[in-house]
Design a protein around this motif. Structure first.
Motif, PDB file in Angstrom:
ATOM      1  N   SER A   6      50.634   7.488   5.938  1.00  0.00           N
ATOM      2  CA  SER A   6      50.572   7.946   7.159  1.00  0.00           C
ATOM      3  C   SER A   6      49.517   9.192   6.920  1.00  0.00           C
ATOM      4  O   SER A   6      49.276   9.647   8.367  1.00  0.00           O
ATOM      5  N   VAL A   7      48.927   9.399   5.826  1.00  0.00           N
ATOM      6  CA  VAL A   7      48.188  10.458   6.052  1.00  0.00           C
ATOM      7  C   VAL A   7      46.655   9.849   6.117  1.00  0.00           C
ATOM      8  O   VAL A   7      46.100   8.939   5.518  1.00  0.00           O
ATOM      9  N   ALA A   8      45.952  10.266   7.275  1.00  0.00           N
ATOM     10  CA  ALA A   8      44.660   9.945   7.444  1.00  0.00           C
ATOM     11  C   ALA A   8      43.554  10.504   6.555  1.00  0.00           C
ATOM     12  O   ALA A   8      43.854  11.446   6.051  1.00  0.00           O
ATOM     13  N   ASN A   9      42.618   9.762   6.245  1.00  0.00           N
ATOM     14  CA  ASN A   9      41.253  10.179   5.693  1.00  0.00           C
ATOM     15  C   ASN A   9      40.707  11.086   6.678  1.00  0.00           C
ATOM     16  O   ASN A   9      40.783  11.005   7.842  1.00  0.00           O
ATOM     17  N   ARG A  10      40.174  12.219   5.836  1.00  0.00           N
ATOM     18  CA  ARG A  10      39.294  13.229   6.533  1.00  0.00           C
ATOM     19  C   ARG A  10      38.077  13.180   6.059  1.00  0.00           C
ATOM     20  O   ARG A  10      37.824  13.136   4.879  1.00  0.00           O
ATOM     21  N   GLY A  11      36.866  13.408   6.942  1.00  0.00           N
ATOM     22  CA  GLY A  11      35.687  13.231   6.291  1.00  0.00           C
ATOM     23  C   GLY A  11      34.671  14.516   6.759  1.00  0.00           C
ATOM     24  O   GLY A  11      35.285  15.187   7.764  1.00  0.00           O
ATOM     25  N   ILE A  12      33.795  14.509   5.876  1.00  0.00           N
ATOM     26  CA  ILE A  12      32.685  15.785   6.357  1.00  0.00           C
ATOM     27  C   ILE A  12      31.260  14.895   6.211  1.00  0.00           C
ATOM     28  O   ILE A  12      31.085  14.097   5.148  1.00  0.00           O
ATOM     29  N   ARG A  13      30.403  15.270   7.214  1.00  0.00           N
ATOM     30  CA  ARG A  13      29.238  14.678   7.354  1.00  0.00           C
ATOM     31  C   ARG A  13      28.296  15.799   7.064  1.00  0.00           C
ATOM     32  O   ARG A  13      28.129  16.888   7.676  1.00  0.00           O
ATOM     33  N   VAL A  14      27.118  15.488   6.281  1.00  0.00           N
ATOM     34  CA  VAL A  14      26.129  16.512   6.043  1.00  0.00           C
ATOM     35  C   VAL A  14      24.915  15.395   6.486  1.00  0.00           C
ATOM     36  O   VAL A  14      24.794  14.496   6.026  1.00  0.00           O
ATOM     37  N   ARG A  15      24.344  16.303   7.609  1.00  0.00           N
ATOM     38  CA  ARG A  15      22.987  15.542   8.246  1.00  0.00           C
ATOM     39  C   ARG A  15      21.949  16.682   8.322  1.00  0.00           C
ATOM     40  O   ARG A  15      21.970  17.818   8.499  1.00  0.00           O
ATOM     41  N   LEU A  16      20.885  16.010   7.274  1.00  0.00           N
ATOM     42  CA  LEU A  16      19.595  16.719   7.423  1.00  0.00           C
ATOM     43  C   LEU A  16      18.656  16.544   8.496  1.00  0.00           C
ATOM     44  O   LEU A  16      18.704  15.342   8.902  1.00  0.00           O
ATOM     45  N   ASP A  17      17.940  17.325   9.089  1.00  0.00           N
ATOM     46  CA  ASP A  17      17.077  17.149  10.299  1.00  0.00           C
ATOM     47  C   ASP A  17      15.912  16.080   9.858  1.00  0.00           C
ATOM     48  O   ASP A  17      16.051  15.664   8.702  1.00  0.00           O
ATOM     49  N   ASP A  18      15.127  15.819  10.817  1.00  0.00           N
ATOM     50  CA  ASP A  18      14.225  14.968  10.680  1.00  0.00           C
ATOM     51  C   ASP A  18      13.185  15.108   9.575  1.00  0.00           C
ATOM     52  O   ASP A  18      12.126  14.334   9.341  1.00  0.00           O
ATOM     53  N   THR A  19      12.997  16.345   9.337  1.00  0.00           N
ATOM     54  CA  THR A  19      11.791  16.537   8.365  1.00  0.00           C
ATOM     55  C   THR A  19      12.317  16.430   6.856  1.00  0.00           C
ATOM     56  O   THR A  19      11.485  16.418   5.907  1.00  0.00           O
ATOM     57  N   ALA A  20      13.608  15.867   6.595  1.00  0.00           N
ATOM     58  CA  ALA A  20      14.045  15.518   5.452  1.00  0.00           C
ATOM     59  C   ALA A  20      13.367  14.121   4.830  1.00  0.00           C
ATOM     60  O   ALA A  20      13.093  13.336   5.532  1.00  0.00           O
ATOM     61  N   THR A  21      13.491  14.133   3.544  1.00  0.00           N
ATOM     62  CA  THR A  21      12.747  12.901   2.936  1.00  0.00           C
ATOM     63  C   THR A  21      14.016  12.198   2.233  1.00  0.00           C
ATOM     64  O   THR A  21      14.886  12.653   2.022  1.00  0.00           O
ATOM     65  N   GLU A  22      13.937  10.877   1.818  1.00  0.00           N
ATOM     66  CA  GLU A  22      14.837  10.283   1.051  1.00  0.00           C
ATOM     67  C   GLU A  22      15.185  11.096  -0.122  1.00  0.00           C
ATOM     68  O   GLU A  22      16.282  11.140  -0.599  1.00  0.00           O
ATOM     69  N   ALA A  64      14.584  10.604   7.137  1.00  0.00           N
ATOM     70  CA  ALA A  64      15.277   9.738   5.977  1.00  0.00           C
ATOM     71  C   ALA A  64      16.299   8.757   6.902  1.00  0.00           C
ATOM     72  O   ALA A  64      16.499   7.772   6.472  1.00  0.00           O
ATOM     73  N   GLY A  65      16.940   9.393   8.040  1.00  0.00           N
ATOM     74  CA  GLY A  65      17.653   8.498   8.722  1.00  0.00           C
ATOM     75  C   GLY A  65      19.048   8.168   8.210  1.00  0.00           C
ATOM     76  O   GLY A  65      19.752   7.138   8.189  1.00  0.00           O
ATOM     77  N   MET A  66      19.574   8.990   6.811  1.00  0.00           N
ATOM     78  CA  MET A  66      20.723   8.817   6.270  1.00  0.00           C
ATOM     79  C   MET A  66      21.448  10.098   6.556  1.00  0.00           C
ATOM     80  O   MET A  66      20.974  11.121   6.347  1.00  0.00           O
ATOM     81  N   ASP A  67      22.914  10.073   6.326  1.00  0.00           N
ATOM     82  CA  ASP A  67      23.706  10.997   6.248  1.00  0.00           C
ATOM     83  C   ASP A  67      24.410  11.066   4.818  1.00  0.00           C
ATOM     84  O   ASP A  67      24.449   9.951   4.151  1.00  0.00           O
ATOM     85  N   ILE A  68      24.848  12.116   4.350  1.00  0.00           N
ATOM     86  CA  ILE A  68      25.654  12.167   3.104  1.00  0.00           C
ATOM     87  C   ILE A  68      27.367  12.132   3.650  1.00  0.00           C
ATOM     88  O   ILE A  68      27.423  13.315   4.656  1.00  0.00           O
ATOM     89  N   VAL A  69      28.143  11.340   3.450  1.00  0.00           N
ATOM     90  CA  VAL A  69      29.482  11.336   3.737  1.00  0.00           C
ATOM     91  C   VAL A  69      30.209  11.560   2.791  1.00  0.00           C
ATOM     92  O   VAL A  69      30.320  10.869   1.860  1.00  0.00           O
ATOM     93  N   VAL A 112      26.461  20.661   8.765  1.00  0.00           N
ATOM     94  CA  VAL A 112      27.781  20.064   7.916  1.00  0.00           C
ATOM     95  C   VAL A 112      28.801  20.229   9.112  1.00  0.00           C
ATOM     96  O   VAL A 112      29.128  21.207   9.528  1.00  0.00           O
ATOM     97  N   GLU A 113      29.804  18.920   9.226  1.00  0.00           N
ATOM     98  CA  GLU A 113      30.515  18.833  10.361  1.00  0.00           C
ATOM     99  C   GLU A 113      31.636  18.053   9.755  1.00  0.00           C
ATOM    100  O   GLU A 113      31.491  17.060   9.221  1.00  0.00           O
ATOM    101  N   PRO A 114      33.001  18.012  10.413  1.00  0.00           N
ATOM    102  CA  PRO A 114      33.929  17.194  10.197  1.00  0.00           C
ATOM    103  C   PRO A 114      33.710  16.025  11.041  1.00  0.00           C
ATOM    104  O   PRO A 114      33.085  15.911  12.028  1.00  0.00           O
ATOM    105  N   VAL A 115      34.364  15.015  10.579  1.00  0.00           N
ATOM    106  CA  VAL A 115      33.938  13.596  11.061  1.00  0.00           C
ATOM    107  C   VAL A 115      35.245  12.892  10.786  1.00  0.00           C
ATOM    108  O   VAL A 115      35.836  12.979  10.079  1.00  0.00           O
ATOM    109  N   ASN A 116      35.579  11.898  12.071  1.00  0.00           N
ATOM    110  CA  ASN A 116      36.693  11.091  11.732  1.00  0.00           C
ATOM    111  C   ASN A 116      36.393   9.812  11.173  1.00  0.00           C
ATOM    112  O   ASN A 116      35.228   9.562  11.031  1.00  0.00           O
TER     113      ASN A 116
END
Length: 120
Positions: A6-22, A64-69, A112-116
């Protein structure tokens, strides 16, 4: 129902802007993985850190078009979520400060933000 179902997973997304490289994405992920409290949660199986292609933006050709989750699971999802969120925010700020000192140019902007999450 098994314990923890019954415990939902909770997530955090880290998104760098479009100047970030891979390279920036990989370096930040490694930085986060070395943070002691986060590493302890990963080792305990209560936190997963992975990269994920952005699904709500295409990103610019230079980005880079990637997030860290980061996904907190089980009991940790509800009991330490705010503490982990705050820790991640501080770690991202420290990484950006360090990057500014060791590389040319400005560090990429970061959110850095919470995500479902589902069970990824």
């Amino acid at each position: 129902m098994a314990e923890g179902d019954s415990v939902a997973n909770r997530g955090i997304r880290v998104r760098l802007d479009d100047t970030a490289t891979e390279s920036d994405i990989g370096a930040l992920r490694k930085w986060l993985e070395r943070e002691k409290p986060l590493d302890e949660l990963v080792r305990a199986g209560e936190l997963r850190i992975h990269e994920q292609r952005r699904t709500d933006e295409t990103g610019s050709p230079m980005g880079a078009g990637m997030d860290i989750v980061m996904v907190l699971t089980g009991a940790a999802a509800s009991t330490v979520f705010q503490e982990v969120l705050d820790r991640v925010k501080r770690a991202v700020t420290a990484w950006r400060d360090n990057r500014r000192e060791v590389e040319n140019g400005e560090s990429p902007g970061a959110r850095v933000e919470p995500v479902n999450t589902d069970d990824r």
